[in-house]
Design an enzyme around this catalytic site. Sequence first.
Site, PDB file in Angstrom:
ATOM      1  N   TYR A  53       0.846  -1.189   0.000  1.00 12.39           N
ATOM      2  CA  TYR A  53       0.000   0.000   0.000  1.00 12.39           C
ATOM      3  C   TYR A  53       0.885   1.244   0.000  1.00 12.39           C
ATOM      4  CZ  TYR A  53      -3.509  -3.288   1.890  1.00 12.39           C
ATOM      5  OH  TYR A  53      -4.347  -4.361   2.099  1.00 12.39           O
ATOM      6  N   HIS A  83      -6.441   1.770  -1.083  1.00 11.97           N
ATOM      7  CA  HIS A  83      -6.425   0.382  -1.536  1.00 11.97           C
ATOM      8  C   HIS A  83      -4.997  -0.002  -1.933  1.00 11.97           C
ATOM      9  CE1 HIS A  83     -10.792  -0.179  -1.660  1.00 11.97           C
ATOM     10  NE2 HIS A  83     -10.880   1.066  -2.131  1.00 11.97           N
ATOM     11  N   LYS A  91      -5.183  -4.930  -8.865  1.00 15.85           N
ATOM     12  CA  LYS A  91      -3.798  -4.909  -8.396  1.00 15.85           C
ATOM     13  C   LYS A  91      -2.872  -5.375  -9.520  1.00 15.85           C
ATOM     14  CE  LYS A  91      -5.477  -6.252  -3.849  1.00 15.85           C
ATOM     15  NZ  LYS A  91      -5.972  -4.913  -3.532  1.00 15.85           N
TER      16      LYS A  91
END
Length: 216
Positions: free
Chosen positions: A155, A163, A202
């Site tokens: 992060y 997020h 991601k």
Amino acid sequence: MAPRWKGKDAKSKKDAEAEALKEPMSKIVSQLQSSLVQSNACGSLSDSSVHIAVQAEQLDLLDKAYFGQPVRNVAKDMYWFQLTLEEAFYLCYSLKCLKINRGADTSPLNDEELWHCFNSKKQAFSFYYKAYSHLRMKNWVVRSGAQYGVDFIVYRHHPARVHSEYGVLVRSQDNDDDDVNGRLRVWSDVQCTTRLLGSVAKTLLVFPEQCRERSL
């Protein structure tokens, strides 16, 4: 890529951004480092983690810096906190703010002893620590990525405000061809991992660097 701030609406996301920028991770970690040094903090090795008794102020700083997790309250304003091996070694070796022993009645281990001890407790610890410390030194928050099938999730700020952006796989190679964990040997491994991470917005980050156990 800009951070994906958490919040139900634009205002709450702006508030999360403002809070993160007001108190950057580098500042929080520096405050934690100073507090642990002043208290002469010492943790105890327990199986595959390290436990440390901290006061309320340090508990707050550990939470803000996102190291470890609280275990239980042991006395008034005193708490047991559990650190992973990577977190503990980073505080001990890189930040020089934590001592670690094998038990309450033993003296703290030096860096070399601790390095070999952690390597004996976790296969390929040296590879995981190299990746962990690299990311932490860049002021990223590093957490376990087990739920996403990777080693770490990182992060840009505290996970309560943003997020995660990357899923990290550490290729723990003993030589040029073999990965200790047997991952990413075939193309389907890459496809499965990238598809899973892509579904939760991601990016896959692979650490292929080679390192040896005696790297201190």
